[in-house]
Write a protein that holds these residues in place. Structure first.
Motif, PDB file in Angstrom:
ATOM      1  N   ARG A 162      33.667  51.825  75.214  1.00  0.00           N
ATOM      2  CA  ARG A 162      32.898  52.345  74.524  1.00  0.00           C
ATOM      3  C   ARG A 162      32.643  51.652  72.935  1.00  0.00           C
ATOM      4  O   ARG A 162      33.785  51.286  72.413  1.00  0.00           O
ATOM      5  CB  ARG A 162      33.057  53.971  73.964  1.00  0.00           C
ATOM      6  N   LEU A 163      31.477  51.836  72.442  1.00  0.00           N
ATOM      7  CA  LEU A 163      31.294  51.264  71.055  1.00  0.00           C
ATOM      8  C   LEU A 163      30.970  52.110  70.032  1.00  0.00           C
ATOM      9  O   LEU A 163      30.363  53.225  70.592  1.00  0.00           O
ATOM     10  CB  LEU A 163      30.235  50.230  71.261  1.00  0.00           C
ATOM     11  N   ARG A 164      31.594  52.081  68.835  1.00  0.00           N
ATOM     12  CA  ARG A 164      31.131  53.198  67.871  1.00  0.00           C
ATOM     13  C   ARG A 164      30.055  52.544  67.233  1.00  0.00           C
ATOM     14  O   ARG A 164      30.104  51.250  66.951  1.00  0.00           O
ATOM     15  CB  ARG A 164      32.538  53.146  66.975  1.00  0.00           C
ATOM     16  N   VAL A 165      29.233  53.775  66.669  1.00  0.00           N
ATOM     17  CA  VAL A 165      27.875  53.211  66.108  1.00  0.00           C
ATOM     18  C   VAL A 165      27.890  54.166  64.897  1.00  0.00           C
ATOM     19  O   VAL A 165      27.856  55.297  65.036  1.00  0.00           O
ATOM     20  CB  VAL A 165      26.814  53.513  67.081  1.00  0.00           C
ATOM     21  N   ALA A 166      27.658  53.523  63.796  1.00  0.00           N
ATOM     22  CA  ALA A 166      27.331  54.179  62.538  1.00  0.00           C
ATOM     23  C   ALA A 166      26.261  55.142  62.542  1.00  0.00           C
ATOM     24  O   ALA A 166      25.422  54.814  63.069  1.00  0.00           O
ATOM     25  CB  ALA A 166      27.502  53.046  61.304  1.00  0.00           C
ATOM     26  N   PRO A 167      26.484  56.458  61.733  1.00  0.00           N
ATOM     27  CA  PRO A 167      25.360  57.172  61.764  1.00  0.00           C
ATOM     28  C   PRO A 167      24.360  56.415  60.907  1.00  0.00           C
ATOM     29  O   PRO A 167      24.465  55.692  59.963  1.00  0.00           O
ATOM     30  CB  PRO A 167      25.905  58.362  61.005  1.00  0.00           C
ATOM     31  N   GLY A 168      23.078  56.875  60.973  1.00  0.00           N
ATOM     32  CA  GLY A 168      21.792  56.557  60.225  1.00  0.00           C
ATOM     33  C   GLY A 168      22.001  57.179  58.779  1.00  0.00           C
ATOM     34  O   GLY A 168      22.758  58.158  58.729  1.00  0.00           O
TER      35      GLY A 168
ATOM     36  N   LEU B  81      28.733  57.627  70.099  1.00  0.00           N
ATOM     37  CA  LEU B  81      29.421  56.541  71.076  1.00  0.00           C
ATOM     38  C   LEU B  81      28.263  56.085  72.014  1.00  0.00           C
ATOM     39  O   LEU B  81      27.764  56.807  72.688  1.00  0.00           O
ATOM     40  CB  LEU B  81      30.678  57.128  71.929  1.00  0.00           C
ATOM     41  N   TYR B  82      28.455  54.720  72.400  1.00  0.00           N
ATOM     42  CA  TYR B  82      27.556  54.187  73.350  1.00  0.00           C
ATOM     43  C   TYR B  82      28.506  53.377  74.229  1.00  0.00           C
ATOM     44  O   TYR B  82      29.557  52.973  73.786  1.00  0.00           O
ATOM     45  CB  TYR B  82      26.545  53.232  72.316  1.00  0.00           C
ATOM     46  N   PHE B  83      28.134  53.099  75.403  1.00  0.00           N
ATOM     47  CA  PHE B  83      28.619  52.364  76.207  1.00  0.00           C
ATOM     48  C   PHE B  83      28.639  50.869  76.050  1.00  0.00           C
ATOM     49  O   PHE B  83      27.573  50.438  75.897  1.00  0.00           O
ATOM     50  CB  PHE B  83      28.768  52.678  77.622  1.00  0.00           C
TER      51      PHE B  83
END
Length: 51
Positions: free
Chosen positions: A11-17, A2-4
């Motif tokens: 909070r923003l969800r970020v897909a894993p690499g 999670l990133y702000f």
């Protein structure tokens, strides 16, 4: 992960690499550069290669 976002409580969800094999990388590059590939598929292929 999670990133702000713009605000501390957003909070923003970020897909894993993703890890690509050499064969997968070659195929995505071929799809992204092909003139016969649909625009949507080419865009998806380009975004897959970035990781």
């Amino acid at each position: 992960m999670l990133y702000f976002g713009l605000h501390w409580n957003e909070r923003l969800r970020v897909a894993p690499g993703i890890e690509l094999t050499d064969e997968q990388e070659v195929e995505l590059t071929r799809l992204a550069r092909s003139k016969r590939t649909s625009v949507r598929l080419a865009q998806r292929a380009r975004s897959g290669r970035r990781h």
